[in-house]
Design a protein around this motif. Structure first.
Motif, PDB file in Angstrom:
ATOM      1  N   GLU A  39       0.774  -1.306   0.272  1.00  0.00           N
ATOM      2  CA  GLU A  39       0.177   0.058   0.367  1.00  0.00           C
ATOM      3  C   GLU A  39       0.721   1.101  -0.017  1.00  0.00           C
ATOM      4  N   VAL A  40       0.319   1.947  -1.271  1.00  0.00           N
ATOM      5  CA  VAL A  40       1.695   3.592  -1.090  1.00  0.00           C
ATOM      6  C   VAL A  40       1.088   4.779  -1.427  1.00  0.00           C
ATOM      7  N   ILE A  41       1.151   5.661   0.259  1.00  0.00           N
ATOM      8  CA  ILE A  41       0.128   6.847   0.128  1.00  0.00           C
ATOM      9  C   ILE A  41       2.010   7.553  -0.723  1.00  0.00           C
ATOM     10  N   LEU A  42       1.467   8.302  -1.768  1.00  0.00           N
ATOM     11  CA  LEU A  42       2.236   9.446  -2.359  1.00  0.00           C
ATOM     12  C   LEU A  42       1.599  10.534  -2.513  1.00  0.00           C
ATOM     13  N   GLN A  43       2.245  11.472  -2.558  1.00  0.00           N
ATOM     14  CA  GLN A  43       1.794  13.069  -2.322  1.00  0.00           C
ATOM     15  C   GLN A  43       2.753  14.808  -1.503  1.00  0.00           C
ATOM     16  N   ASN A  44       3.286  15.818  -2.196  1.00  0.00           N
ATOM     17  CA  ASN A  44       3.527  16.613  -2.444  1.00  0.00           C
ATOM     18  C   ASN A  44       4.132  16.854  -0.976  1.00  0.00           C
ATOM     19  N   ILE A  45       5.337  17.259  -0.516  1.00  0.00           N
ATOM     20  CA  ILE A  45       5.288  17.744   0.886  1.00  0.00           C
ATOM     21  C   ILE A  45       5.499  19.643   0.541  1.00  0.00           C
ATOM     22  N   PRO A  46       4.441  20.475   0.963  1.00  0.00           N
ATOM     23  CA  PRO A  46       4.674  22.337   0.491  1.00  0.00           C
ATOM     24  C   PRO A  46       5.683  22.343   2.266  1.00  0.00           C
ATOM     25  N   ALA A  47       5.795  21.853   2.551  1.00  0.00           N
ATOM     26  CA  ALA A  47       6.586  22.567   3.402  1.00  0.00           C
ATOM     27  C   ALA A  47       7.936  21.454   3.984  1.00  0.00           C
ATOM     28  N   PRO A  48       9.326  22.187   4.232  1.00  0.00           N
ATOM     29  CA  PRO A  48      10.439  21.616   4.757  1.00  0.00           C
ATOM     30  C   PRO A  48      11.014  20.740   5.763  1.00  0.00           C
ATOM     31  N   VAL A  80      -2.477  20.012   9.262  1.00  0.00           N
ATOM     32  CA  VAL A  80      -0.929  20.725   9.413  1.00  0.00           C
ATOM     33  C   VAL A  80      -0.925  20.114  10.777  1.00  0.00           C
ATOM     34  N   SER A  81       0.536  20.005  10.734  1.00  0.00           N
ATOM     35  CA  SER A  81       1.411  19.587  11.775  1.00  0.00           C
ATOM     36  C   SER A  81       2.073  20.891  12.455  1.00  0.00           C
ATOM     37  N   THR A  82       1.721  21.393  13.417  1.00  0.00           N
ATOM     38  CA  THR A  82       3.322  21.677  14.229  1.00  0.00           C
ATOM     39  C   THR A  82       4.271  21.827  14.218  1.00  0.00           C
ATOM     40  N   GLY A  83       5.055  20.527  13.370  1.00  0.00           N
ATOM     41  CA  GLY A  83       6.720  20.646  13.443  1.00  0.00           C
ATOM     42  C   GLY A  83       6.395  18.806  13.355  1.00  0.00           C
ATOM     43  N   GLY A 130      10.882  19.134   9.314  1.00  0.00           N
ATOM     44  CA  GLY A 130      11.476  20.320  10.106  1.00  0.00           C
ATOM     45  C   GLY A 130      10.604  21.127  10.706  1.00  0.00           C
ATOM     46  N   LYS A 131       9.916  21.606   9.637  1.00  0.00           N
ATOM     47  CA  LYS A 131       9.113  23.412  10.091  1.00  0.00           C
ATOM     48  C   LYS A 131       7.539  22.379   9.772  1.00  0.00           C
ATOM     49  N   ALA A 132       6.597  23.835  10.443  1.00  0.00           N
ATOM     50  CA  ALA A 132       5.259  23.202  10.347  1.00  0.00           C
ATOM     51  C   ALA A 132       4.736  23.224   9.340  1.00  0.00           C
ATOM     52  N   GLY A 133       4.501  22.342   8.728  1.00  0.00           N
ATOM     53  CA  GLY A 133       3.844  22.399   7.744  1.00  0.00           C
ATOM     54  C   GLY A 133       2.815  20.990   7.249  1.00  0.00           C
ATOM     55  N   PHE A 134       2.517  20.837   6.186  1.00  0.00           N
ATOM     56  CA  PHE A 134       1.663  19.326   6.246  1.00  0.00           C
ATOM     57  C   PHE A 134       1.793  18.146   6.247  1.00  0.00           C
ATOM     58  N   ARG A 135       1.466  17.062   6.687  1.00  0.00           N
ATOM     59  CA  ARG A 135       1.867  15.794   7.525  1.00  0.00           C
ATOM     60  C   ARG A 135       1.108  14.703   6.638  1.00  0.00           C
ATOM     61  N   SER A 136       1.113  13.517   6.703  1.00  0.00           N
ATOM     62  CA  SER A 136      -0.153  12.395   6.745  1.00  0.00           C
ATOM     63  C   SER A 136      -0.204  11.630   8.317  1.00  0.00           C
ATOM     64  N   CYS A 137      -1.273  11.931   8.756  1.00  0.00           N
ATOM     65  CA  CYS A 137      -1.603  10.994  10.316  1.00  0.00           C
ATOM     66  C   CYS A 137      -1.242   9.477   9.713  1.00  0.00           C
ATOM     67  N   LEU A 138       0.037   9.192  11.547  1.00  0.00           N
ATOM     68  CA  LEU A 138      -0.044   7.973  11.339  1.00  0.00           C
ATOM     69  C   LEU A 138      -1.289   6.921  11.401  1.00  0.00           C
ATOM     70  N   ARG A 139      -1.934   7.374  11.858  1.00  0.00           N
ATOM     71  CA  ARG A 139      -3.795   6.370  12.147  1.00  0.00           C
ATOM     72  C   ARG A 139      -4.310   6.153  11.319  1.00  0.00           C
TER      73      ARG A 139
END
Length: 173
Positions: free
Chosen positions: A109-118, A135-138, A120-129
């Motif tokens: 199973e593969v989830i492929l997505q763009n990363i808008p933030a560098p 939107v992630s705070t870090g 280590g910085k705040a930005g989008f992440r994929s939820c582990l659950r």
């Protein structure tokens, strides 16, 4: 963001073949590339540009010992060959999990997505659950607000004892 269910990849040990002085992708490797490529073309996926996050869950066909890194080369090359992205150098974050075997349905199973933030910085992440982007705070924030709320509703459980060996559900001495 793409969610893909692909066939279980061949090991890197069977992916390459030596012919004289040359190193080539084996017949098994070329068949896997063709299968993944046809699956991606049927989905009409647009080739992703820029930096990418790839989350992979491997579900092997049996209980044999497998290194997760032996499956990555074939899988990532096949997705590039199929046009999911231009080059695997675009991948800046890669997570891999190996799950319990399913003999009737081995897959990746593969989830492929763009990363808008560098990284280590705040930005989008994929939820582990739930695997949804949020939107992630870090870098320490890997679970979305909805899943954090659901986790808080779960009853407290005993901590897992690390370092214990089990065989067929029985504790080994």
């Amino acid at each position: 963001m793409f969610k893909l269910k692909l066939p279980f990849p061949p090991s890197v040990n069977t992916y390459w073949r030596h012919v004289g002085n040359r190193v080539l992708v084996s017949k098994k490797g070329r068949q896997y590339q063709a299968t993944v490529s046809s699956l991606l073309h049927r989905k009409n996926l647009k080739t992703l540009e820029g930096e990418l996050i790839v989350d992979i869950r491997l579900v092997p066909p049996d209980r044999r010992r497998r290194d997760v890194d032996n499956s990555l080369k074939a899988l990532l090359d096949a997705m590039q060959f199929g046009g999911a992205y231009f080059d695997d150098s675009q991948i800046v974050r890669l997570t891999v999990e190996k799950h319990q075997p399913e003999p009737e349905d081995p897959h990746a199973e593969v989830i492929l997505q763009n990363i808008p933030a560098p990284i280590g910085k705040a930005g989008f992440r994929s939820c582990l659950r739930c695997d949804e982007a949020f939107v992630s705070t870090g870098p320490g924030n890997r679970i979305c607000e909805n899943c954090t709320f659901l986790n808080a509703l779960l009853p407290d459980v005993m901590p897992i004892e690390r370092g214990r060996k089990y065989h067929n559900g029985e504790r080994m001495q």
